[in-house]
Every structure is written in C-alpha cells, then in structure tokens.
Motif scaffolding. Sequence first.
Motif, PDB file in Angstrom:
ATOM      1  N   LYS A  97       0.818  -1.080  -0.127  1.00 42.59           N
ATOM      2  CA  LYS A  97       0.034   0.021  -0.070  1.00 42.59           C
ATOM      3  C   LYS A  97       0.954   1.121   0.108  1.00 42.59           C
ATOM      4  O   LYS A  97       1.836   1.218   0.811  1.00 42.59           O
ATOM      5  CB  LYS A  97      -1.010  -0.027   1.043  1.00 42.59           C
ATOM      6  CG  LYS A  97      -2.098   1.202   1.283  1.00 42.59           C
ATOM      7  CD  LYS A  97      -2.570   1.345   2.604  1.00 42.59           C
ATOM      8  CE  LYS A  97      -3.342   0.089   2.704  1.00 42.59           C
ATOM      9  NZ  LYS A  97      -4.303   0.027   3.997  1.00 42.59           N
ATOM     10  N   THR A  98       0.847   2.220  -1.041  1.00 36.68           N
ATOM     11  CA  THR A  98       1.574   3.241  -1.295  1.00 36.68           C
ATOM     12  C   THR A  98       0.971   4.455  -1.020  1.00 36.68           C
ATOM     13  O   THR A  98      -0.257   4.844  -1.545  1.00 36.68           O
ATOM     14  CB  THR A  98       2.101   2.953  -2.593  1.00 36.68           C
ATOM     15  OG1 THR A  98       2.856   1.733  -2.764  1.00 36.68           O
ATOM     16  CG2 THR A  98       3.359   4.221  -2.840  1.00 36.68           C
ATOM     17  N   TYR A  99       1.967   5.476  -0.588  1.00 38.99           N
ATOM     18  CA  TYR A  99       1.225   6.868  -0.598  1.00 38.99           C
ATOM     19  C   TYR A  99       2.413   7.683  -1.224  1.00 38.99           C
ATOM     20  O   TYR A  99       3.366   7.512  -1.164  1.00 38.99           O
ATOM     21  CB  TYR A  99       1.259   7.347   0.933  1.00 38.99           C
ATOM     22  CG  TYR A  99       0.267   6.772   1.987  1.00 38.99           C
ATOM     23  CD1 TYR A  99      -1.009   7.475   2.064  1.00 38.99           C
ATOM     24  CD2 TYR A  99       0.276   5.611   2.558  1.00 38.99           C
ATOM     25  CE1 TYR A  99      -2.206   7.041   2.733  1.00 38.99           C
ATOM     26  CE2 TYR A  99      -0.551   5.093   3.384  1.00 38.99           C
ATOM     27  CZ  TYR A  99      -1.736   5.839   3.373  1.00 38.99           C
ATOM     28  OH  TYR A  99      -2.740   5.271   4.186  1.00 38.99           O
ATOM     29  N   ALA A 100       1.897   8.163  -2.662  1.00 31.28           N
ATOM     30  CA  ALA A 100       2.430   8.927  -3.373  1.00 31.28           C
ATOM     31  C   ALA A 100       2.403  10.483  -3.170  1.00 31.28           C
ATOM     32  O   ALA A 100       1.139  10.989  -2.874  1.00 31.28           O
ATOM     33  CB  ALA A 100       2.298   8.456  -4.749  1.00 31.28           C
ATOM     34  N   LEU A 101       3.171  11.257  -3.544  1.00 32.48           N
ATOM     35  CA  LEU A 101       3.234  12.752  -3.414  1.00 32.48           C
ATOM     36  C   LEU A 101       2.749  13.353  -4.735  1.00 32.48           C
ATOM     37  O   LEU A 101       3.432  12.886  -5.725  1.00 32.48           O
ATOM     38  CB  LEU A 101       4.269  13.301  -2.869  1.00 32.48           C
ATOM     39  CG  LEU A 101       4.640  13.023  -1.335  1.00 32.48           C
ATOM     40  CD1 LEU A 101       5.816  13.929  -0.600  1.00 32.48           C
ATOM     41  CD2 LEU A 101       3.477  13.427  -0.668  1.00 32.48           C
TER      42      LEU A 101
ATOM     43  N   ASP B 109      -1.725 -15.378 -12.296  1.00 27.16           N
ATOM     44  CA  ASP B 109      -1.485 -14.849 -10.945  1.00 27.16           C
ATOM     45  C   ASP B 109      -1.722 -13.356 -11.072  1.00 27.16           C
ATOM     46  O   ASP B 109      -1.404 -12.829 -11.955  1.00 27.16           O
ATOM     47  CB  ASP B 109      -0.337 -15.182 -10.053  1.00 27.16           C
ATOM     48  CG  ASP B 109      -0.596 -14.823  -8.500  1.00 27.16           C
ATOM     49  OD1 ASP B 109      -1.659 -14.815  -8.053  1.00 27.16           O
ATOM     50  OD2 ASP B 109       0.573 -15.376  -7.955  1.00 27.16           O
ATOM     51  N   TRP B 110      -2.561 -12.902  -9.892  1.00 28.08           N
ATOM     52  CA  TRP B 110      -2.600 -11.386 -10.102  1.00 28.08           C
ATOM     53  C   TRP B 110      -2.659 -10.892  -8.275  1.00 28.08           C
ATOM     54  O   TRP B 110      -2.693 -11.770  -7.512  1.00 28.08           O
ATOM     55  CB  TRP B 110      -3.903 -10.888 -10.616  1.00 28.08           C
ATOM     56  CG  TRP B 110      -5.178 -11.571  -9.722  1.00 28.08           C
ATOM     57  CD1 TRP B 110      -5.920 -12.658 -10.262  1.00 28.08           C
ATOM     58  CD2 TRP B 110      -5.993 -10.968  -8.706  1.00 28.08           C
ATOM     59  NE1 TRP B 110      -7.029 -12.989  -9.229  1.00 28.08           N
ATOM     60  CE2 TRP B 110      -6.915 -11.846  -8.345  1.00 28.08           C
ATOM     61  CE3 TRP B 110      -5.803  -9.875  -7.935  1.00 28.08           C
ATOM     62  CZ2 TRP B 110      -7.933 -11.845  -7.449  1.00 28.08           C
ATOM     63  CZ3 TRP B 110      -6.593  -9.518  -7.118  1.00 28.08           C
ATOM     64  CH2 TRP B 110      -7.684 -10.494  -6.852  1.00 28.08           C
ATOM     65  N   TYR B 111      -2.261  -9.917  -8.478  1.00 20.90           N
ATOM     66  CA  TYR B 111      -2.305  -8.997  -7.102  1.00 20.90           C
ATOM     67  C   TYR B 111      -2.601  -7.425  -7.357  1.00 20.90           C
ATOM     68  O   TYR B 111      -2.216  -6.830  -8.359  1.00 20.90           O
ATOM     69  CB  TYR B 111      -0.585  -9.013  -6.690  1.00 20.90           C
ATOM     70  CG  TYR B 111      -0.428  -7.839  -5.618  1.00 20.90           C
ATOM     71  CD1 TYR B 111      -0.589  -8.561  -4.236  1.00 20.90           C
ATOM     72  CD2 TYR B 111       0.213  -6.841  -5.664  1.00 20.90           C
ATOM     73  CE1 TYR B 111      -0.585  -7.631  -3.109  1.00 20.90           C
ATOM     74  CE2 TYR B 111       0.339  -5.979  -4.511  1.00 20.90           C
ATOM     75  CZ  TYR B 111       0.036  -6.480  -3.315  1.00 20.90           C
ATOM     76  OH  TYR B 111       0.144  -5.771  -2.217  1.00 20.90           O
ATOM     77  N   ARG B 112      -3.323  -6.944  -6.373  1.00 17.62           N
ATOM     78  CA  ARG B 112      -3.792  -5.468  -6.606  1.00 17.62           C
ATOM     79  C   ARG B 112      -3.464  -5.042  -5.137  1.00 17.62           C
ATOM     80  O   ARG B 112      -3.620  -5.654  -4.000  1.00 17.62           O
ATOM     81  CB  ARG B 112      -5.198  -5.599  -6.877  1.00 17.62           C
ATOM     82  CG  ARG B 112      -6.266  -6.004  -5.929  1.00 17.62           C
ATOM     83  CD  ARG B 112      -7.652  -5.835  -6.350  1.00 17.62           C
ATOM     84  NE  ARG B 112      -7.771  -6.537  -7.740  1.00 17.62           N
ATOM     85  CZ  ARG B 112      -9.069  -6.953  -8.350  1.00 17.62           C
ATOM     86  NH1 ARG B 112     -10.054  -6.699  -7.337  1.00 17.62           N
ATOM     87  NH2 ARG B 112      -9.140  -7.469  -9.168  1.00 17.62           N
ATOM     88  N   GLN B 113      -3.382  -3.450  -5.092  1.00 16.01           N
ATOM     89  CA  GLN B 113      -3.049  -2.845  -3.920  1.00 16.01           C
ATOM     90  C   GLN B 113      -3.433  -1.384  -4.233  1.00 16.01           C
ATOM     91  O   GLN B 113      -3.492  -0.823  -5.429  1.00 16.01           O
ATOM     92  CB  GLN B 113      -1.761  -2.962  -3.648  1.00 16.01           C
ATOM     93  CG  GLN B 113      -1.296  -2.356  -2.030  1.00 16.01           C
ATOM     94  CD  GLN B 113      -2.357  -2.857  -0.874  1.00 16.01           C
ATOM     95  OE1 GLN B 113      -3.407  -2.338  -0.851  1.00 16.01           O
ATOM     96  NE2 GLN B 113      -2.055  -4.148  -0.444  1.00 16.01           N
ATOM     97  N   TRP B 114      -3.759  -0.676  -3.060  1.00 16.63           N
ATOM     98  CA  TRP B 114      -4.096   0.710  -3.478  1.00 16.63           C
ATOM     99  C   TRP B 114      -3.009   1.595  -3.236  1.00 16.63           C
ATOM    100  O   TRP B 114      -2.296   1.571  -2.473  1.00 16.63           O
ATOM    101  CB  TRP B 114      -4.980   1.028  -2.208  1.00 16.63           C
ATOM    102  CG  TRP B 114      -5.922   2.122  -2.513  1.00 16.63           C
ATOM    103  CD1 TRP B 114      -5.851   3.405  -2.153  1.00 16.63           C
ATOM    104  CD2 TRP B 114      -7.190   2.003  -3.139  1.00 16.63           C
ATOM    105  NE1 TRP B 114      -6.938   4.454  -2.549  1.00 16.63           N
ATOM    106  CE2 TRP B 114      -7.744   3.462  -3.251  1.00 16.63           C
ATOM    107  CE3 TRP B 114      -7.993   1.137  -3.660  1.00 16.63           C
ATOM    108  CZ2 TRP B 114      -9.013   4.022  -4.009  1.00 16.63           C
ATOM    109  CZ3 TRP B 114      -9.213   1.764  -4.309  1.00 16.63           C
ATOM    110  CH2 TRP B 114      -9.747   2.801  -4.356  1.00 16.63           C
ATOM    111  N   VAL B 115      -3.109   2.474  -4.244  1.00 15.28           N
ATOM    112  CA  VAL B 115      -2.097   3.882  -4.300  1.00 15.28           C
ATOM    113  C   VAL B 115      -2.916   4.887  -4.100  1.00 15.28           C
ATOM    114  O   VAL B 115      -3.855   5.563  -4.508  1.00 15.28           O
ATOM    115  CB  VAL B 115      -1.557   3.804  -5.763  1.00 15.28           C
ATOM    116  CG1 VAL B 115      -0.879   5.020  -5.586  1.00 15.28           C
ATOM    117  CG2 VAL B 115      -0.452   2.751  -5.993  1.00 15.28           C
ATOM    118  N   TYR B 116      -2.463   5.688  -2.783  1.00 19.56           N
ATOM    119  CA  TYR B 116      -3.083   6.862  -2.424  1.00 19.56           C
ATOM    120  C   TYR B 116      -2.178   7.980  -2.870  1.00 19.56           C
ATOM    121  O   TYR B 116      -0.818   7.944  -2.695  1.00 19.56           O
ATOM    122  CB  TYR B 116      -3.171   6.901  -0.923  1.00 19.56           C
ATOM    123  CG  TYR B 116      -4.118   5.961  -0.238  1.00 19.56           C
ATOM    124  CD1 TYR B 116      -5.416   6.088  -0.090  1.00 19.56           C
ATOM    125  CD2 TYR B 116      -3.571   4.673  -0.006  1.00 19.56           C
ATOM    126  CE1 TYR B 116      -6.309   5.008   0.334  1.00 19.56           C
ATOM    127  CE2 TYR B 116      -4.410   3.966   0.519  1.00 19.56           C
ATOM    128  CZ  TYR B 116      -5.818   4.043   0.538  1.00 19.56           C
ATOM    129  OH  TYR B 116      -6.568   2.893   1.342  1.00 19.56           O
TER     130      TYR B 116
END
Length: 1084
Positions: free
Chosen positions: A313-317, A382-389
């Motif tokens: 889970k990533t917080y980008a600026l 195979d798959w993977y998902r995650q949120w980018v804020y």
Amino acid sequence: MHSILFRQSQAGDAEAACVCLTPGWVRDGPHLSSRTGLGGSRRIQRIPPTCFETLDEDGMSKSSSASVSRLFLLNSWTYCAIKPRIFEPRIFDKEATGFGPIFEEEPLDTVYAEDSPENKISMNCRVRANPPAIIKWWLNNWEIKLMEQPDDHYSLVGGNLLITNPDKAKHAGKYVCVAKNVYGTVFSKEAIVKFGYLNQFPTDEREPVNVKEGQGAVLLCSPPSRYPSEVLFRWIYNDFPNFILPDQRRFVSQSTGNLYIAKVEASDVGNYSCFVSSPVIGKSVFSMPIALIPQIEKEEKRYPADIRVKFPKTYALVHQNLTLECFALGNPLPHIRWRKLDADLPPNYEVSMNGALLHLINVQYEDEGSYECETLNVKGMDWYRQWVYVEGPPEWAEHINDTEKDVGSELTLRCVAVGKPTPWIRWLKDGYSYGKGELKFSSLTFGDSGMYQCIAQNEWGTIYANAELRVVSCAPTFVYNPVKKLLLGAENARVLIECKPRAAPKPRFIWKRGSELLNNSSRMLIWDDGTLEILNATKSDEASYTCYAENDRGKSNSTGTLTITEATKITVAPSDIEVIVGDTAVLHCSASHDPSLDVTFIWTVDSSIINFYTDFQNYEQVMGHENSGDLVIKNIQMRHAGHYICTAQTIVDNATAEADVFVKGGIRVEEIGDTSVKIRWCLGSDHGSPLIQHVVQTKDFYALDPEDWKSASTSPVFLDGAAETATVVNLYPWMQYEFRVHAVNEFGAGENSQPSIKIKTWDARPTVAPSDVIGQVGISGELIVTWSPVKPQYFFGKKFGYMVAFKQHEDYEWKWSTVEDPETRRYVYKEKMNPDTEIQVKVSTFNNKGEGAASIITVVYSPRLAPTEAPLDVYARQVTSTEALVWWLPVFQAPPNWVDGYQIRYWRKYDDNEAAASRVIVHRLVNQTRLENMRPDSHYLIEVRAFNGAGLGPPSEHCEMFTRRPPPSRRLRVYKYVSFTRKWLYLYWDHIYNYWNESYVEGYKILFRKEGERYGKLYTTGNHYFDFPMPETGDYVVEIRARCEGGDGPISQIRVQGRAALSVESLSVCTVLVLALTWMSLDL
C-alpha cells in the motif's frame, strides 16, 4: 485625577520623553512594576482621559502621539513609561524607509556521513533587512548562545552557522535561523541535520541455494542497517564488477534488495553477492557470496506464474514520480500486465524491465486508485492488487503580503493553503505563537506592528509565508498629492475637486472658498474622503479653493484655483438611417466647445469602441473641420447594424448623441430561446411580379456540407409575400445556427439572402434517452451496462453525462452512478451480484439544467451456473492484413445456465502463448465480431466461449486462419499537370509493384477534399492516372493510396489551388507553354 510624568536619564541617551494615553485598557507589566517596587502582578485597568504630551528640548510640553511601553495605575496616579528619543528609528511613521527581515536563503535538511573526511556542516542563512538584522540560531527549540556560552564546535560566518567536527549526540536535530531588527523577528523553516551511515554486511558465510532447473529462485539480500534508507541494490555475479543486468528472467527489487530468478537455468550456477550503494553518503558495501546450484532435471517441468514481488500500500506525493514493482516466478517466463481498476492507466505512465516496473510520472490526485498486476503463462495466471493513495504537501492558494495600515483602522490577515490531508494554519508574530486560522484586528495599534508568519502544515511538509505589518501615524501632508493648482470645470456641469493628503489616522476635512467656510448644501457637498462636489457650476463659482486636513498628529492645507469653461454641446447629431447591404453610410457629428480646449470624437457601436486602425476596411472617421468627426461605414454588412453613439470629448467634459443603423437585405436574429428564435428581414425587389411566399432555411453546427441548408419550421407556418418577420421553431437547444431567407413569386424562387450571424440557442434539459441499453453479468459476477451514446446535437447543454440506475427486482430503491464523459458507452459495477437474481437496469441523461429522459428498463439475470455448451461452427475470414471477421452459432440455454455473452480469444499458433491471447467480449445477441490488431501474414488460432456471471463455459473447437500479407509500405510518387485552358487537372503516379511478402496491388483510391475538411469525394481506379475538372476557387488536397487485399497503403498528398488563384497574375505565352509542358514532381 492627576497625571504624573516621570523623566529618567539613561546611559547614552540625550534625553527621554514621556507620553500619556487616551482612555482605554492598559496592563501593568512585571518589568516596570518590579523596577518601581510595586510588585509583579499583571492587572488590566481602565485609565481616564489624559493629554498627549512630551517634553521638547527646552523642557516645554508639546503635542505628541508617541507610543507607551508600560503603564500602571497606583491609587489615583497614572504613570507613563519612559522611552528614549534618540537613535530610535521612525518605525511608526509613513516616512520610515526601513523594513523587517526577509529571508533570501534558508537552511536546508542535511545528511552528514558519519565517516565523512569533511569534518564540518554549514547551515546557510542569508537575510536582507534595514537596519541590518541580528542573526541567531536555535537547536531543538533552544537558543545556541554563541556569545554567552562559546563552543568550539559552533561558529557564525556572516549569518551561516558552521559546525566543526560534528558529533551525532550533540549536533543532530532541528535547526532554525532567527533574524531580528527593530521591525520584528522572523523564524526560518526548520532544517533537520541527521547523520548518515551504511553498516557492513555480516561476515558469516551464507548457505548455498539448491534449486531444480526450470524452477524459480529467490536470493535474499538482508541489507545492513543504514540511513537514509534510500539505497541502490545490485548483485555481483562471481567477481566484482561483474553486475547482473536485470531482464525478463532476473529482477532485483529496489525495496528489499532480493534477487529473483523466474526460471533457473544451468548457466546460472555461480556465486552471488548483494551490492548496496548509498548515493547520499557516497558509500557502498557488499555481502558474502551465496552459491546458487541448479539441479539438472531429465525433463524440465513447467510451473504456473507465481507473483513474489508485490508493491505495498503506497502513499505517493502529487507532482512526484512513483515506481511500483511486480515480478513473478514461473516456467515459461510469465508475461506481466498492469491495469488500474475502474479506470484506464494514467496517461503519464511508463512500463520498463519487461513489465516488472510501472512508472507513474508527475503523479496527479486523479491517479489515486487500486492498481493491479497480472502475470500469466501457459500454466496459469496470478494477480495482485493494492491501493495507491495520492497526497500532497501544503501549497499556498492565498498568503499574506507586506501591509501598511493607519492606526485605528481594521485589518484581516488571511492565509489559505491546499494539500492532502488538509493543512492547518497557525501564526507567529515576532517569533511567538499568535493564534490559528484568521487574524482580525478591529482597531490597529502600534503594538500590532511586527513580523507575521503564516505557517501551513500537514504530515507531508510545512510552508511559511512572511510579511511585515506596519501600523503608521503621521500628520496630514500635501507634499505627495496636493490639490491641483489649476482646476477646470464645465458650465452647468458637476465639478469634483479631490483632497487626498497623506495622513494617519484619517483626518477631518474643511473646505474654504477664498476666506468663506463651505458647508454642505444643495449645490455643494463634502465627501467623507475629502472630495468637494459642486453641482451646476457657474462662472460665479470661479475662485480659489483650499482644503484643510487635520488629525491628532497635526494639520495641513492645499489650495487650487477653479476656472469654469464653456460646456461642450453637440450641434449636428447623427440620424437614424436604413441602408442596403454593400452600400456606404455616413453618420454626421459636430460639436461646439470652449475655444481654449481641444475636442476629440469617439464612436461606439453597441457599447464597443470603434478602432479605426484595426477596422479601417469598414470604418473611417472624416474630420471635415475642427469641430466635426463624421463616421463613414463602407461596404456595410448585416453585422454593422446597431446602436451608434458619437462622443465629443474634452479634458473637462463630454457630450453624446445617438443613432440607429438598420441594414436591409440580410437577416437579423432577435429573441433567442432554447427551441425558437425570432428573425427579421427587409423585403427585396419583386422584379415586377408580386411576392407570393417567403421561405426560411437553417444550417446547424453539425452540417457536413457548407451548402447543407434545410427548410425551417416557422410560426406562422406559411409566410406570405409581405412577411418581414417570423419565429423559427423546433430548434435544438444549445445548438449553433445560421438562417437565410428567399422569396417566391409566380416565376419561381429568388436568390437566398446573406446568412445571418451565427447564434446559439439557450440550453435546456435533454429529452433524448440513450438507446440499445444492454446489461449483463460479467465473468467475475460484476454488472456490465452498455448503451449507444447520445449524439452531440442532443446534449442540449453543458456538462452532459449519463446516470446508470439498477436494482434487484424485489428492491424498492434504485442504486445509481453518474458517468460524466458523454462519449462513454459502458459502465461496470464491480461488486458481485447475487446469483439467480433478476436485475433491472436503465440509463438516463443529464446536463447542467438537470436530469433528462431515461431509457426503457432492461432486465438482466444473474446466473447461478456457468454455461455448459460450447459454440459450434466457428468460422473466420480475413478482411485485411491486420483484421478478420469471425462467426459462430449462438448457444441457447435456459436458466440457471443462460448465456450473457461470448469471449473470443485469438493468438498466433506458433509464436504466442495461449494464456497471453488477445480477447474480445461481445453481448449474447451478437454472433459475429471483428478481430483487430493482428499480425500480417500469420497463422492464428481462434476460440469462442459462452459466459455468464458464474464463469466461462467450455471452449469451442479451434478455428485456424491465416492473415493476409501487408500492403506495400512505399509511398506513391505523384505528378500533376494543369491543362492549357486551366480547366482540367491531370494526375499521374508510378505504379507500385509488390514484393514477395506483400499483398498484390489491385488498384488505387483517390480522395479529393477541400483543405481543412475531413471528407470529400472518393474515386477508385485500376489505372495509374486520373483527371479532375479544376475547381473555381479554394485550396484542395488530393490523397492517393494503393488498394490491396491486405489493406490500403500509405497516403501520398498533393495540394491544388483553384483557377481563380492561378489567374491572379497575367502569364506570358512563354510561361504558359512552360507550364503546359513541365511535369511537377512531388516525392512524398
């Protein structure tokens, strides 16, 4: 009550002055109380009215408004604090030239390497101020007292703080530069000093890694502790500096440092060392080697894709770059694809490292969402998902600036910052906390002067806005803005005499005419800002006028002499005129004025000033004599009709006259509505036969041809020969239209009028609903709704979009979602629908005026079981080298196995992995589709499956087909020739022969279109020449391309000018012969 004035001598002071205050609340401070032995308590007291007095050099009292630093009330005595008079800058005077501290350079965050050979840290701080500022430094909210407590480590060079032989225990922390002078104090941004390090890897031997050939392997880096954490990971293979280059099979994660090998090969045997580099401190270390030992297998096994590198889970600026990692093990090597759920990937994305890295360049707030990495090979997916804020540091939307205000006035200081999370605002005044939010001052005092700092802060950063507030006071002065010495006013007109001295606080105003004191009357009025107004001025008002301004600091005056001039009058006014299109019209305008003044004539039409330099082709001003300025309108058109105003202007007054110009022979549009407009025209010549009828025609914005005029619906329906007006009805709202009219008599229809100006009808709610609404439950149980978009002419307003509504049959409330893109034709509801359920779906429209019509309700069924039958008789046919058509017999199954649609997959038989096949999804009512983006001259396999919300059904038998060879990639070499009479254009081009791997050329396509337009006339021919009649006027483009069974070849273009352009210049006989015999070659 008595007032006692204390006079006190101080070292270095020539004298001291005392002042007393007006009634108000004051506070006794501990400094003054302790000095006088009256205790240290702080009490707020009310003091009575007192005089403003200071002592002059002779010991006599005089008027003053100097500030008082401390007052206290004891029994019935009021005491004034003593303030020095010499060497104190005039900071409360408008004449003051100094200013508070302004940072030109502020300290920055610094990382100092613990083993750096350079044994010093420099924290820079450069300040501009007058008088020069005193610079001090703070560490972790404590002042570094260089004078009182000398330190061998600290030294001040200019305003910069130099730290020699830095010690982590003593010198790490937050540094602040503080600048101060008599105008106030400001704090710099906080700068953090940290000590960077990169420890060595442990010297323990690492265990070897044994792995079967064809399997995946992960070599752990286990990097040592470090600061900063941002380092570069690489791996050494056997010997330094033999670094491994990442490829589709090998990947180095920059978040963990681990080396991932998707499929181990026998050649991978060897020793591997993790190499870590810190670019900030300039240091690198590497680990003990890890032995990788592949185990040879008799038969290499295949393994499905298995994602091992997963981005968290990533917080980008915002406005920065972001990289997401995803890598999978597997045999064959997995293919990696990226997607963003519910939306397309941002337009600024890049994929590198064979798909393992997704780069988002210049991240925006709308890039926030769930990102998915999908890896697949022939053995599985195979798959993977995650949120980018996406969040952002504070940015100023509004900030403070240096301000100078009068004492006693009101002021609001406001700062507005944007960011995510929302920043919070706090204030500093001269370095001390001064509240939050918005600062409001109802009555400014000298004590409010100082340096203010507005600070916006969230978890991603802090920004400062600095400004000086200066509360000033001074006696009125006319030095900078005196009353004009020579004042002019027109007879019987209104005269304004301004009085604007520099003064603080606001002065009181008195006016005198000569020695006569003026008071407000029916003819004379003194405004609050000091302006004197005289109504209906006459010659008797000529005199000298003096403005007196006075406040508590003093008084001043200024005098001007008023002269009354002859009023300007229009003597010859323009008259209303009616002219025919193409004629010339003259509007006369003359004026009388005072002979001592110059007059200028200004013309406006419908409130717009006519510029005779830019509109010289149609407008001209004729100065017949010095008192006239006639307007000439040349080659008059419908757009020149309007309301004209002539203004005779002097420096004292002006006079105006108006006239209307009516233009006959064209169309005038009036009373514009949403579906109707009123038009007006003038009757034309009947040529000796009475007019029977008038016909109105319209052309809208979406007309494909310039001559695509259509008969309009009017009210009344029949327009007789005497009609000069009509209401055009049944128009589209929010549509651009032109109108024209022609008359009819017994001999037929006459010529059309000139088109009207282009107008746009008003907006309205949409009335056209989307068509072809279809719903289905997707393979993963999601609800998919598709429709045919509404054409733009039916938008009827701005911000057009769709509202998709759906509900289960037994529910009462509709769920709905808006789709703002008017070109969108598809909506996906991601949540899984309940199986074996009836779902109702409808789509409506909306715009800025509100919600419009809704479509007919469509019923969708959520299945319980996947289809059990496969489509039969799959057949495909080539269309071009990159496209094909495929058909199949539809599958009919009753619930719970009904069909919602079909999935078509196609891939190259020998060159592509089946798992990476291209896919097309169609609705259940469709049993054919077009396959695109295929490779030319390739052998393809095609498979069709029925599906519903429960999953995919069994596949059909594979259909095999070959795509056609591509067309020749070479452009045609085209020649053109214009006939001697300039009536014909001849084109000739070299025939193109196909190579063995290209399609056979069957003929040629020729598109003849007007320059700037997309459409034109299309011709086909089997020859390599063609002729056209030369167009009369305009610029044209001719496009020629080869026509092959594998598609069309590249386009060659030539440009052609009409005969009128060729005839602009006369040509000699020789020139004509040369043109007739010369081929013009264009190698395109």
